[in-house]
Scaffold this motif. Structure first.
Motif, short mmCIF file in Angstrom:
data_model
loop_
_atom_site.label_atom_id
_atom_site.label_comp_id
_atom_site.label_asym_id
_atom_site.label_seq_id
_atom_site.Cartn_x
_atom_site.Cartn_y
_atom_site.Cartn_z
N ILE A 38 0.86 -1.19 0.00
CA ILE A 38 0.00 0.00 0.00
C ILE A 38 0.89 1.23 0.00
CG2 ILE A 38 -1.81 1.30 1.19
CD1 ILE A 38 -2.68 -1.27 2.53
N ASN A 39 0.70 2.10 -0.99
CA ASN A 39 1.41 3.38 -1.04
C ASN A 39 0.42 4.50 -0.73
OD1 ASN A 39 3.81 2.14 -1.85
ND2 ASN A 39 3.24 2.25 -4.00
N ILE A 40 0.82 5.39 0.16
CA ILE A 40 -0.04 6.50 0.61
C ILE A 40 0.74 7.79 0.39
CG2 ILE A 40 -1.22 7.53 2.57
CD1 ILE A 40 -1.12 4.51 3.71
N THR A 41 0.23 8.64 -0.51
CA THR A 41 0.97 9.84 -0.88
C THR A 41 0.11 11.08 -0.72
OG1 THR A 41 2.13 8.53 -2.57
CG2 THR A 41 2.38 10.92 -2.66
N PRO A 42 0.40 11.91 0.28
CA PRO A 42 -0.33 13.18 0.39
C PRO A 42 0.16 14.16 -0.67
CG PRO A 42 1.35 13.05 2.10
CD PRO A 42 1.38 11.73 1.37
N ILE A 43 -0.77 14.90 -1.25
CA ILE A 43 -0.41 15.88 -2.28
C ILE A 43 -1.13 17.20 -1.98
CG2 ILE A 43 -0.01 14.12 -4.04
CD1 ILE A 43 -2.75 14.86 -5.25
N ALA A 44 -0.62 18.26 -2.58
CA ALA A 44 -1.25 19.57 -2.49
C ALA A 44 -1.47 20.08 -3.91
CB ALA A 44 -0.39 20.55 -1.70
N ILE A 45 -2.73 20.46 -4.21
CA ILE A 45 -3.07 20.92 -5.55
C ILE A 45 -3.45 22.40 -5.49
CG2 ILE A 45 -3.78 18.63 -6.28
CD1 ILE A 45 -6.69 19.45 -5.91
N VAL A 46 -3.10 23.11 -6.53
CA VAL A 46 -3.38 24.54 -6.61
C VAL A 46 -4.88 24.79 -6.48
CG1 VAL A 46 -3.38 26.51 -8.19
CG2 VAL A 46 -1.33 25.11 -7.96
N ASP A 47 -5.26 25.73 -5.62
CA ASP A 47 -6.67 26.04 -5.40
C ASP A 47 -6.83 27.56 -5.34
OD1 ASP A 47 -9.20 24.94 -5.16
OD2 ASP A 47 -9.18 24.96 -2.98
N PRO A 48 -7.77 28.12 -6.09
CA PRO A 48 -7.96 29.57 -6.06
C PRO A 48 -8.57 30.05 -4.75
CG PRO A 48 -8.86 28.59 -8.07
CD PRO A 48 -8.59 27.47 -7.12
N PRO A 49 -8.51 31.36 -4.48
CA PRO A 49 -9.07 31.93 -3.25
C PRO A 49 -10.59 32.06 -3.33
CG PRO A 49 -8.07 33.66 -4.56
CD PRO A 49 -7.77 32.37 -5.27
N LEU A 50 -11.26 30.92 -3.16
CA LEU A 50 -12.71 30.86 -3.24
C LEU A 50 -13.32 31.10 -1.86
CD1 LEU A 50 -13.01 27.63 -5.45
CD2 LEU A 50 -12.80 30.02 -6.21
#
Length: 432
Positions: free
Chosen positions: A10-22
């Motif tokens: 099992i591979n578990i990878t946290p990621i961060a994706i670009v998100d606008p200021p909504l």
């Protein structure tokens, strides 16, 4: 007899994706939204993938799952569910939290494991996930344009900057939208780019008069044939909900979570002809009996991340049919793995009356080899190929994981972001 595969890794990878200021009822989106990508790999090297909302707590819990899940048969999701419940217990309703998103842990974990298992099963038997849910009722799944009040910026390191060379939706995605005219412009750009045939406005940001005026401006701009909906995220009182609900009758196709709690929603529902939808007052099977007793909503906005997976969501469709409810889908900031799962589910559910929600136009990153999904006339075709029909892009995964390491965000907290703009801003359960 054939030996079925067992989960070996099992591979578990946290990621961060670009998100606008909504903007929303809980504050302001951070420049990055967190997701977790889960890979289950079998002993014959078949990989199943899934994507869920990310927090440090959920990541830690997923790591706890490794010793529980390794060695299990991905076909036996009932057994896997029993193992996880025995270890973690069952989520309590109160653990959902007061914010627009769901803070429960087990439902996220099981949906992550289950979707990845179904991806494996589909690959083993050479069938798409939709066939594991009973088969396709439609070839493509319609989505609604999801409008937000927002500050200027496109997210990421350039959260409050714009690209002067951007055109079309790329330009609109970066512009501010703080009044009805700007909301209409946002809607026009999004619908032109993606072909959406219905429109939703995320409310609960400004006083109700301004948001209702935006709905009327959208009606004037788009005409009677484009269904409209608004979501105040439960910040209105019963009185406010009825007042503005009556004003919007005949204008909106449904009113989503105008006020907080099943009893309050039921009071509003009795006063209006407009259907009420929810992803806040009825969010688990435990909530259903009371929902039916008081009559709190007409439409449940499911989310396989929050209801415990795709099969649980199919069970929910049966409950909705039995008690005269409709089913559509809630969304959060997501990439193509979650969208693929939503489309497979959307293709399988019966009595499809309302286009699904999606944040996907607001996202610019992607983590699948196929690249970003294409919308045709506001709909997404069911992915071809076995399983989910999408494959993980390991280079993109590494890049987005580095974003996670660099951004320093460990959980969603819209209060932190809004206070960078309005220092004394406070979250209120009921605001108007």
């Amino acid at each position: 007899m054939k030996n079925f595969p067992k989960i070996k890794e099992i591979n578990i990878t946290p990621i961060a994706i670009v998100d606008p200021p909504l903007l929303n009822a809980a504050g302001l989106h951070a420049p990055y939204a967190l997701r977790i990508i889960v890979e289950l790999i079998t002993d014959d090297n078949i990989t199943g993938i899934s994507e869920i909302p990310g927090t440090t707590d959920i990541e830690i819990a997923l790591h706890e799952c490794k010793n529980l899940i390794i060695g299990q048969d991905p076909f036996q999701t009932n057994k896997i569910s029993d193992i996880l419940i025995a270890h973690f217990g069952i989520d309590k309703m109160a653990e959902r939290g007061l914010f627009p998103w769901d803070s429960r842990k087990l439902v996220h974990i099981f949906s992550a494991i289950e979707v990845a298992c179904l991806d494996i099963v589909g690959k083993v038997i050479n069938k798409p996930v939709v066939d594991l849910l009973g088969g396709k009722r439609r070839e493509s799944v319609p989505f609604a344009a999801y409008l937000f009040y927002k500050y200027e910026g496109a997210g990421g390191k350039l959260a409050f900057e714009t690209d002067p060379n951007a055109v079309g939706w790329a330009a609109a995605r970066q512009k501010s939208a703080l009044n009805p005219a700007e909301i209409v412009a946002q809607a026009q750009a999004m619908c032109k780019e993606f072909g959406f045939k219905s429109i939703k406005l995320k409310g609960g940001v400004f006083e109700p008069r301004q948001e209702v005026d935006a709905i009327f401006a959208l009606r004037e701009a788009f005409g009677e044939n484009v269904p409209l909906r608004i979501d105040p995220n439960a910040l209105w009182t019963v009185e406010t909900s009825i007042k503005y609900g009556l004003e919007m009758e005949g204008i909106i196709e449904y009113l989503e979570d105008p006020c907080r709690g099943q009893d309050n929603m039921a009071a509003v529902r009795k006063a209006l002809k407009t259907p009420l939808a929810t992803n806040m007052c009825t969010t688990s099977f435990e909530d259903i009996p009371r929902s039916i007793q008081v009559g709190s909503e007409d439409i449940i906005l499911s989310d396989h991340h929050f209801w415990g997976g795709l099969r649980a969501s199919m069970t929910l469709t049966g409950v909705c049919q039995t008690f005269g409810r409709h089913l559509s889908m809630h969304s959060n900031s997501h990439l193509g793995i979650s969208l693929a799962a939503m489309v497979h589910l959307g293709a399988a559910i019966p009595n499809f009356h309302y286009a699904l929600d999606t944040h996907y136009p607001w996202q610019s990153d992607e983590v699948i080899k196929q690249g970003r999904f294409k919308f045709e006339d506001g709909a997404v075709a069911v992915p071809e190929g076995p399983g989910l029909g999408v494959e993980l892009d390991k280079n993109a995964l590494a890049k987005l994981h580095q974003n996670y390491l660099d951004c320093g965000i460990t959980k969603r907290d819209d209060l932190i972001e809004i206070r960078k703009v309005i220092p004394d801003w406070e979250f209120k359960q009921t605001r108007w």
